[in-house]
Design a protein around this motif. Structure first.
Motif, short mmCIF file in Angstrom:
data_model
loop_
_atom_site.label_atom_id
_atom_site.label_comp_id
_atom_site.label_asym_id
_atom_site.label_seq_id
_atom_site.Cartn_x
_atom_site.Cartn_y
_atom_site.Cartn_z
N GLY A 57 0.91 -1.33 -0.03
CA GLY A 57 -0.03 -0.15 -0.08
C GLY A 57 0.86 1.32 0.07
N LYS A 58 0.11 2.28 0.45
CA LYS A 58 0.83 3.73 0.19
C LYS A 58 1.60 3.84 1.65
CE LYS A 58 -1.61 6.02 -3.32
NZ LYS A 58 -1.44 7.46 -3.77
N VAL A 59 2.58 4.57 1.50
CA VAL A 59 3.59 4.82 2.76
C VAL A 59 2.97 6.36 3.28
CG1 VAL A 59 5.73 5.47 3.58
CG2 VAL A 59 5.67 3.85 1.77
N SER A 60 2.72 5.92 4.72
CA SER A 60 2.06 7.25 5.03
C SER A 60 3.19 8.24 5.53
CB SER A 60 1.28 6.69 6.42
OG SER A 60 2.18 6.25 7.51
N GLU A 61 2.68 9.32 6.28
CA GLU A 61 3.98 10.19 6.71
C GLU A 61 4.50 9.54 7.71
OE1 GLU A 61 4.37 14.86 8.19
OE2 GLU A 61 2.20 13.86 8.12
N GLN A 62 4.09 8.81 8.72
CA GLN A 62 4.76 8.26 9.82
C GLN A 62 5.92 7.07 9.34
OE1 GLN A 62 4.66 9.12 12.97
NE2 GLN A 62 6.29 7.72 13.43
N GLY A 63 5.18 6.38 8.34
CA GLY A 63 6.07 5.28 7.61
C GLY A 63 7.51 6.00 6.88
N LEU A 64 7.17 7.21 6.38
CA LEU A 64 8.10 7.99 5.82
C LEU A 64 9.11 8.53 6.73
CD1 LEU A 64 9.38 9.05 3.22
CD2 LEU A 64 8.24 11.30 3.61
N ILE A 65 8.70 8.84 7.98
CA ILE A 65 9.61 9.27 9.27
C ILE A 65 10.50 8.29 9.78
CG2 ILE A 65 9.46 9.93 11.59
CD1 ILE A 65 7.07 11.72 10.82
N GLU A 66 9.92 6.89 9.70
CA GLU A 66 10.68 5.83 10.02
C GLU A 66 11.74 5.28 9.02
OE1 GLU A 66 7.71 2.68 10.56
OE2 GLU A 66 7.10 3.68 12.31
N ILE A 67 11.48 5.65 7.74
CA ILE A 67 12.48 5.28 6.70
C ILE A 67 13.39 6.16 6.57
CG2 ILE A 67 12.76 5.35 3.97
CD1 ILE A 67 9.84 4.15 3.86
N LEU A 68 13.24 7.67 7.02
CA LEU A 68 14.23 8.82 7.18
C LEU A 68 15.14 8.47 8.11
CD1 LEU A 68 12.09 12.02 6.61
CD2 LEU A 68 14.20 11.51 5.43
N GLU A 69 14.67 7.75 9.51
CA GLU A 69 15.59 7.68 10.48
C GLU A 69 16.54 6.62 10.20
OE1 GLU A 69 12.67 6.60 13.64
OE2 GLU A 69 12.53 8.89 14.15
N LYS A 70 15.89 5.39 9.27
CA LYS A 70 16.81 4.26 8.87
C LYS A 70 17.97 5.03 8.01
CE LYS A 70 13.56 0.79 8.89
NZ LYS A 70 12.71 -0.15 7.92
N VAL A 71 17.59 5.80 7.16
CA VAL A 71 18.51 6.32 6.11
C VAL A 71 19.58 7.11 6.82
CG1 VAL A 71 18.65 7.86 4.17
CG2 VAL A 71 17.00 6.05 3.98
N SER A 72 19.24 7.85 7.62
CA SER A 72 19.86 8.78 8.41
C SER A 72 20.81 7.81 9.51
CB SER A 72 19.04 9.84 9.51
OG SER A 72 18.19 10.67 9.07
N GLN A 73 20.34 6.82 9.93
CA GLN A 73 21.52 5.94 10.57
C GLN A 73 22.55 5.33 9.71
OE1 GLN A 73 18.92 3.01 12.83
NE2 GLN A 73 18.48 4.55 14.23
N GLN A 74 22.22 5.12 8.73
CA GLN A 74 23.09 4.41 7.45
C GLN A 74 24.11 5.33 7.27
OE1 GLN A 74 20.41 2.67 4.57
NE2 GLN A 74 19.89 0.99 5.84
N THR A 75 23.65 6.78 7.03
CA THR A 75 24.51 7.72 6.45
C THR A 75 24.96 8.44 7.48
OG1 THR A 75 22.64 9.01 5.96
CG2 THR A 75 23.24 7.43 4.15
#
Length: 91
Positions: A51-69
């Motif tokens: 399904g579609k990614v919600s704003e909360q889901g996007l925030i979680e993805i942002l946190e993952k990407v931030s930890q990796q980079t």
């Protein structure tokens, strides 16, 4: 052409609030927004998004990407002995 395809895929996988947040992020940190877009497109191509990614889901993805980079900053002090003229008695 590639930008058009990217926008189409992102429009399909993100809801309005998440898309607005991602566009705001792109204004402030374009490199991080590009990394998140690449991550979302890769997940969409491999069918990992349900399904579609919600704003909360996007925030979680942002946190993952931030930890990796995340950049680790280290400070190294190189203390050198300085010849001190006060050691000598100058009477």
């Amino acid at each position: 052409r590639e930008a058009e395809i990217r926008n189409t895929i992102l429009a399909q996988v993100l809801d309005q609030a998440a898309r607005a947040r991602l566009s705001n992020l792109a204004l402030v940190k374009p490199d991080k927004a590009k990394a998140v877009e690449n991550y979302l497109i890769q997940m969409a191509r491999f069918g990992q998004l349900a399904g579609k990614v919600s704003e909360q889901g996007l925030i979680e993805i942002l946190e993952k990407v931030s930890q990796q980079t995340e950049k680790k900053t280290t400070v190294k002090f190189n203390r050198r002995k300085v010849l001190d003229s006060d050691e000598e008695d100058d009477f």
